[in-house]
Write a protein that holds these residues in place. Structure first.
Motif, PDB file in Angstrom:
ATOM      1  N   TYR A 181      50.820   5.259  25.387  1.00 39.86           N
ATOM      2  CA  TYR A 181      49.889   4.618  24.466  1.00 39.86           C
ATOM      3  C   TYR A 181      50.244   3.151  24.269  1.00 39.86           C
ATOM      4  O   TYR A 181      49.356   2.312  24.081  1.00 39.86           O
ATOM      5  CB  TYR A 181      49.872   5.333  23.113  1.00 39.86           C
ATOM      6  N   VAL A 182      51.514   2.829  24.314  1.00 36.43           N
ATOM      7  CA  VAL A 182      51.921   1.430  24.209  1.00 36.43           C
ATOM      8  C   VAL A 182      51.379   0.641  25.400  1.00 36.43           C
ATOM      9  O   VAL A 182      50.976  -0.517  25.270  1.00 36.43           O
ATOM     10  CB  VAL A 182      53.454   1.319  24.113  1.00 36.43           C
ATOM     11  N   ASP A 183      51.323   1.279  26.564  1.00 37.61           N
ATOM     12  CA  ASP A 183      50.696   0.637  27.722  1.00 37.61           C
ATOM     13  C   ASP A 183      49.213   0.388  27.461  1.00 37.61           C
ATOM     14  O   ASP A 183      48.666  -0.641  27.874  1.00 37.61           O
ATOM     15  CB  ASP A 183      50.869   1.507  28.972  1.00 37.61           C
ATOM     16  N   PHE A 184      48.553   1.315  26.768  1.00 39.50           N
ATOM     17  CA  PHE A 184      47.166   1.104  26.369  1.00 39.50           C
ATOM     18  C   PHE A 184      47.071  -0.111  25.452  1.00 39.50           C
ATOM     19  O   PHE A 184      46.146  -0.932  25.570  1.00 39.50           O
ATOM     20  CB  PHE A 184      46.639   2.351  25.661  1.00 39.50           C
ATOM     21  N   GLY A 185      48.051  -0.224  24.539  1.00 38.30           N
ATOM     22  CA  GLY A 185      48.080  -1.388  23.660  1.00 38.30           C
ATOM     23  C   GLY A 185      48.181  -2.685  24.431  1.00 38.30           C
ATOM     24  O   GLY A 185      47.497  -3.671  24.142  1.00 38.30           O
ATOM     25  N   LYS A 186      49.028  -2.679  25.444  1.00 34.74           N
ATOM     26  CA  LYS A 186      49.236  -3.886  26.262  1.00 34.74           C
ATOM     27  C   LYS A 186      48.027  -4.172  27.145  1.00 34.74           C
ATOM     28  O   LYS A 186      47.529  -5.304  27.194  1.00 34.74           O
ATOM     29  CB  LYS A 186      50.492  -3.710  27.113  1.00 34.74           C
ATOM     30  N   ASP A 187      47.543  -3.167  27.854  1.00 33.35           N
ATOM     31  CA  ASP A 187      46.492  -3.364  28.855  1.00 33.35           C
ATOM     32  C   ASP A 187      45.103  -3.538  28.252  1.00 33.35           C
ATOM     33  O   ASP A 187      44.272  -4.260  28.817  1.00 33.35           O
ATOM     34  CB  ASP A 187      46.459  -2.171  29.824  1.00 33.35           C
ATOM     35  N   VAL A 188      44.833  -2.863  27.135  1.00 33.76           N
ATOM     36  CA  VAL A 188      43.486  -2.890  26.560  1.00 33.76           C
ATOM     37  C   VAL A 188      43.440  -3.675  25.247  1.00 33.76           C
ATOM     38  O   VAL A 188      42.694  -4.653  25.113  1.00 33.76           O
ATOM     39  CB  VAL A 188      42.957  -1.455  26.344  1.00 33.76           C
ATOM     40  N   LEU A 189      44.243  -3.242  24.265  1.00 36.37           N
ATOM     41  CA  LEU A 189      44.164  -3.875  22.950  1.00 36.37           C
ATOM     42  C   LEU A 189      44.612  -5.327  22.985  1.00 36.37           C
ATOM     43  O   LEU A 189      43.985  -6.197  22.363  1.00 36.37           O
ATOM     44  CB  LEU A 189      45.002  -3.086  21.945  1.00 36.37           C
ATOM     45  N   GLU A 211      45.397  -7.359  26.069  1.00 34.94           N
ATOM     46  CA  GLU A 211      44.844  -8.186  27.141  1.00 34.94           C
ATOM     47  C   GLU A 211      43.321  -8.248  27.114  1.00 34.94           C
ATOM     48  O   GLU A 211      42.738  -9.306  27.356  1.00 34.94           O
ATOM     49  CB  GLU A 211      45.338  -7.676  28.495  1.00 34.94           C
ATOM     50  N   GLN A 212      42.654  -7.132  26.838  1.00 34.58           N
ATOM     51  CA  GLN A 212      41.190  -7.127  26.858  1.00 34.58           C
ATOM     52  C   GLN A 212      40.578  -7.534  25.522  1.00 34.58           C
ATOM     53  O   GLN A 212      39.611  -8.289  25.484  1.00 34.58           O
ATOM     54  CB  GLN A 212      40.665  -5.745  27.252  1.00 34.58           C
ATOM     55  N   MET A 213      41.150  -7.017  24.417  1.00 35.73           N
ATOM     56  CA  MET A 213      40.562  -7.266  23.106  1.00 35.73           C
ATOM     57  C   MET A 213      41.184  -8.459  22.383  1.00 35.73           C
ATOM     58  O   MET A 213      40.611  -8.971  21.425  1.00 35.73           O
ATOM     59  CB  MET A 213      40.693  -6.013  22.223  1.00 35.73           C
ATOM     60  N   GLY A 214      42.359  -8.880  22.811  1.00 35.81           N
ATOM     61  CA  GLY A 214      43.007 -10.022  22.180  1.00 35.81           C
ATOM     62  C   GLY A 214      43.680  -9.715  20.860  1.00 35.81           C
ATOM     63  O   GLY A 214      43.990 -10.621  20.080  1.00 35.81           O
ATOM     64  N   PHE A 215      43.951  -8.454  20.575  1.00 32.53           N
ATOM     65  CA  PHE A 215      44.614  -8.066  19.328  1.00 32.53           C
ATOM     66  C   PHE A 215      46.073  -8.513  19.340  1.00 32.53           C
ATOM     67  O   PHE A 215      46.779  -8.332  20.333  1.00 32.53           O
ATOM     68  CB  PHE A 215      44.546  -6.557  19.113  1.00 32.53           C
ATOM     69  N   GLU A 216      46.526  -9.061  18.206  1.00 32.03           N
ATOM     70  CA  GLU A 216      47.898  -9.558  18.102  1.00 32.03           C
ATOM     71  C   GLU A 216      48.736  -8.794  17.086  1.00 32.03           C
ATOM     72  O   GLU A 216      49.960  -8.846  17.125  1.00 32.03           O
ATOM     73  CB  GLU A 216      47.893 -11.047  17.699  1.00 32.03           C
ATOM     74  N   SER A 217      48.076  -8.074  16.154  1.00 28.40           N
ATOM     75  CA  SER A 217      48.820  -7.436  15.067  1.00 28.40           C
ATOM     76  C   SER A 217      48.164  -6.132  14.649  1.00 28.40           C
ATOM     77  O   SER A 217      46.958  -5.908  14.860  1.00 28.40           O
ATOM     78  CB  SER A 217      48.915  -8.375  13.856  1.00 28.40           C
ATOM     79  N   VAL A 218      48.958  -5.255  14.038  1.00 32.15           N
ATOM     80  CA  VAL A 218      48.496  -3.924  13.661  1.00 32.15           C
ATOM     81  C   VAL A 218      49.096  -3.505  12.328  1.00 32.15           C
ATOM     82  O   VAL A 218      50.206  -3.924  11.968  1.00 32.15           O
ATOM     83  CB  VAL A 218      48.878  -2.890  14.755  1.00 32.15           C
ATOM     84  N   VAL A 219      48.359  -2.663  11.585  1.00 31.30           N
ATOM     85  CA  VAL A 219      48.887  -1.972  10.420  1.00 31.30           C
ATOM     86  C   VAL A 219      48.823  -0.484  10.734  1.00 31.30           C
ATOM     87  O   VAL A 219      47.815   0.001  11.262  1.00 31.30           O
ATOM     88  CB  VAL A 219      48.093  -2.307   9.136  1.00 31.30           C
ATOM     89  N   ILE A 220      49.888   0.241  10.449  1.00 24.89           N
ATOM     90  CA  ILE A 220      49.955   1.665  10.755  1.00 24.89           C
ATOM     91  C   ILE A 220      49.653   2.483   9.507  1.00 24.89           C
ATOM     92  O   ILE A 220      50.259   2.275   8.452  1.00 24.89           O
ATOM     93  CB  ILE A 220      51.345   2.046  11.306  1.00 24.89           C
ATOM     94  N   LEU A 221      48.693   3.420   9.629  1.00 21.89           N
ATOM     95  CA  LEU A 221      48.410   4.390   8.574  1.00 21.89           C
ATOM     96  C   LEU A 221      48.865   5.744   9.086  1.00 21.89           C
ATOM     97  O   LEU A 221      48.261   6.292  10.013  1.00 21.89           O
ATOM     98  CB  LEU A 221      46.910   4.448   8.250  1.00 21.89           C
ATOM     99  N   ALA A 232      55.643  -4.094  19.500  1.00 18.73           N
ATOM    100  CA  ALA A 232      55.964  -5.517  19.522  1.00 18.73           C
ATOM    101  C   ALA A 232      56.676  -5.944  20.804  1.00 18.73           C
ATOM    102  O   ALA A 232      56.223  -6.867  21.495  1.00 18.73           O
ATOM    103  CB  ALA A 232      56.791  -5.879  18.294  1.00 18.73           C
ATOM    104  N   PRO A 233      57.788  -5.289  21.180  1.00 20.61           N
ATOM    105  CA  PRO A 233      58.501  -5.752  22.374  1.00 20.61           C
ATOM    106  C   PRO A 233      57.781  -5.495  23.687  1.00 20.61           C
ATOM    107  O   PRO A 233      57.919  -6.280  24.624  1.00 20.61           O
ATOM    108  CB  PRO A 233      59.820  -4.983  22.308  1.00 20.61           C
ATOM    109  N   VAL A 234      57.015  -4.417  23.786  1.00 21.87           N
ATOM    110  CA  VAL A 234      56.382  -4.063  25.056  1.00 21.87           C
ATOM    111  C   VAL A 234      54.949  -4.590  25.136  1.00 21.87           C
ATOM    112  O   VAL A 234      54.562  -5.217  26.118  1.00 21.87           O
ATOM    113  CB  VAL A 234      56.387  -2.536  25.279  1.00 21.87           C
ATOM    114  N   ALA A 235      54.162  -4.319  24.101  1.00 20.15           N
ATOM    115  CA  ALA A 235      52.760  -4.717  24.135  1.00 20.15           C
ATOM    116  C   ALA A 235      52.527  -6.097  23.548  1.00 20.15           C
ATOM    117  O   ALA A 235      51.452  -6.675  23.706  1.00 20.15           O
ATOM    118  CB  ALA A 235      51.920  -3.686  23.391  1.00 20.15           C
ATOM    119  N   GLY A 236      53.506  -6.649  22.846  1.00 19.71           N
ATOM    120  CA  GLY A 236      53.321  -7.957  22.234  1.00 19.71           C
ATOM    121  C   GLY A 236      52.409  -7.919  21.027  1.00 19.71           C
ATOM    122  O   GLY A 236      51.702  -8.892  20.739  1.00 19.71           O
TER     123      GLY A 236
END
Length: 428
Positions: free
Chosen positions: A153-161, A163-173, A192-196
């Motif tokens: 899922y972290v790879d999904f964060g890196k590849d989609v969220l 690189e594609q969507m430009g997301f830089e930050s997240v809040v976890i619920l 943070a370290p893998v997906a940035g």
């Protein structure tokens, strides 16, 4: 002695002399009122029916008894004790949630009954197999552990969220459960370290929460680009309120309710835009011929929810067959060590269009997974890198559209649609 007395005595003697029909007894442990529990139960039922139609195991008929956990840790422990002591089962198939499995694991170690977990994914249990292999020998988990799920899922964060969507930050619920804690820790350590992607806040909520407005408000105030939810209990509540409140942030993560076909109905049609990681097969996932045949049998047999088994239903179907094949080779279930040695060698490869699509097998003790660099003994085989020619990915990401359709958005090799923002979320 009267004639009637002599007749009764003779009948009793005959009944005593005739041995009971030989059977292999399977115990099911899980919730009998949840889609999760019923998926495992029904997958096991179909496997047992098919095996019995072929002559059973070692010439013995397979029967099954059930023990309801009600998704309660206390009831789960009682259920395992009931299967072990009162029913004296030979093998246990579990559709328990993580917290419940953690509750009955000490009983499994005590009774040493071969046990297969089809839903629980807590990496801490696999760590127990690593640390104390003798005590945990009878235990197998045929779902990729949550660490493997989170890693992909972290790879999904890196590849989609990212690189594609430009997301830089997240809040976890995240819900306040062992599952929620485990996934939160894994995602926090890796995003943070893998997906940035920076984790700005972690909000933990009670599983019985019915009003998420204050929680969503706090999430918005963090200024994060998106929400990562971790919800395995009452997940339809957070989903529908996210849509009805038109929360102006994308929400992805782990939403167990979104894994079933009933999700749209359960949310009153207010489930669009939600994406979730899912072990496979999932809703929206293209099936190989063998998996489709199982679904066809399932849907012909059952007319109540869940209309399609969750992934753990597939796990139970194949896992029960693998457990029985292992018992035949080991001479039964009595010697848990011998059975486990055969079980770890089970390997079922399902092909689609001439390529490996799904693989049901287990990691051995000395096999090192190359991405994480660690071992996963007795855990389901998974592949964390494309082109997925070793096994299937540990998970896929599925997304529900606002028209009620659902499809796979990641990994790209298994995708049949694209990740999109809900209509009410600003694109920038």
């Amino acid at each position: 002695m009267t004639y009637r007395t002599r007749l009764l005595a003779s009948a009793a003697a005959i009944m005593t002399a005739v041995p009971a029909a030989a059977e292999i007894k399977v115990g099911f442990i899980g919730s009998l009122s949840s889609d999760t529990g019923l998926s495992t139960l029904r997958g096991a039922e179909i496997a047992i029916e098919e095996l019995n139609a072929q002559g059973g195991v070692m010439g013995e008929e397979i029967t099954m008894v059930t023990a309801d956990t009600g998704e309660s840790v206390t009831e789960g422990v009682k259920a395992y004790e009931y299967l072990a002591e009162s029913e004296q089962v030979d093998f246990i198939v579990s559709g328990s949630i993580d917290d419940v499995s953690l509750g009955w694991l000490p009983r499994m170690q005590e009774y040493r009954i071969p046990t297969l977990d089809t839903w629980t994914s807590f990496i801490g249990i696999i760590d127990m197999v690593v640390e104390d292999p003798d005590a945990m020998r009878p235990y197998f988990m045929n779902i990729a552990s949550d660490e493997a799920l989170a890693t992909l899922y972290v790879d999904f964060g890196k590849d989609v969220l990212k690189e594609q969507m430009g997301f830089e930050s997240v809040v976890i619920l995240a819900e306040d459960t062992a599952f929620g804690e485990a996934i939160t820790g894994l995602v926090t350590d890796a995003l943070a370290p893998v997906a940035g992607i920076d984790v700005l806040d972690i909000i933990t909520y009670d599983v019985n929460t019915v009003d998420f407005a204050p929680i969503f408000s706090r999430a918005e105030q963090t200024g994060a680009d998106f929400i990562y939810q971790v919800s395995s209990v009452n997940s339809q509540v957070i989903s529908s309120q996210y849509v009805k409140l038109q929360v102006p942030m994308a929400m992805t993560g782990v939403n167990v309710a979104a894994l079933g076909l009933e999700y749209w109905e359960d949310t009153g049609g207010a489930g669009g835009g939600i994406s979730t990681l899912s072990p496979i097969p999932s809703v929206g996932f293209e099936l190989d011929p063998a998996s489709q045949a199982f679904v066809d049998t399932y849907q012909a047999k059952y007319d109540s929810r869940p209309r399609m088994p969750h992934f753990n239903g597939f796990n139970a179907y194949h896992g029960v067959k693998q457990a029985m094949a292992s018992a035949e080779k080991a001479g039964g279930f009595d010697d848990a060590d011998a059975w486990a040695a055969e079980m770890i060698d089970q390997d079922l490869k399902l092909m689609k269009d001439g390529e490996l699509w799904l693989r049901y097998g287990f990691w051995d003790y000395d096999e090192v997974e190359p991405v994480t660099g660690r071992t996963y003994p007795h855990n389901a085989l998974f592949d964390l890198e494309a082109p997925y020619d070793f096994a299937q990915p540990s998970m896929v990401v599925v997304q529900w559209d606002e028209d009620g359709s659902v499809g796979v958005v990641y990994p790209f090799e298994y995708a049949n649609t694209e990740f999109t923002l809900p209509s009410w979320v600003p694109a920038d």
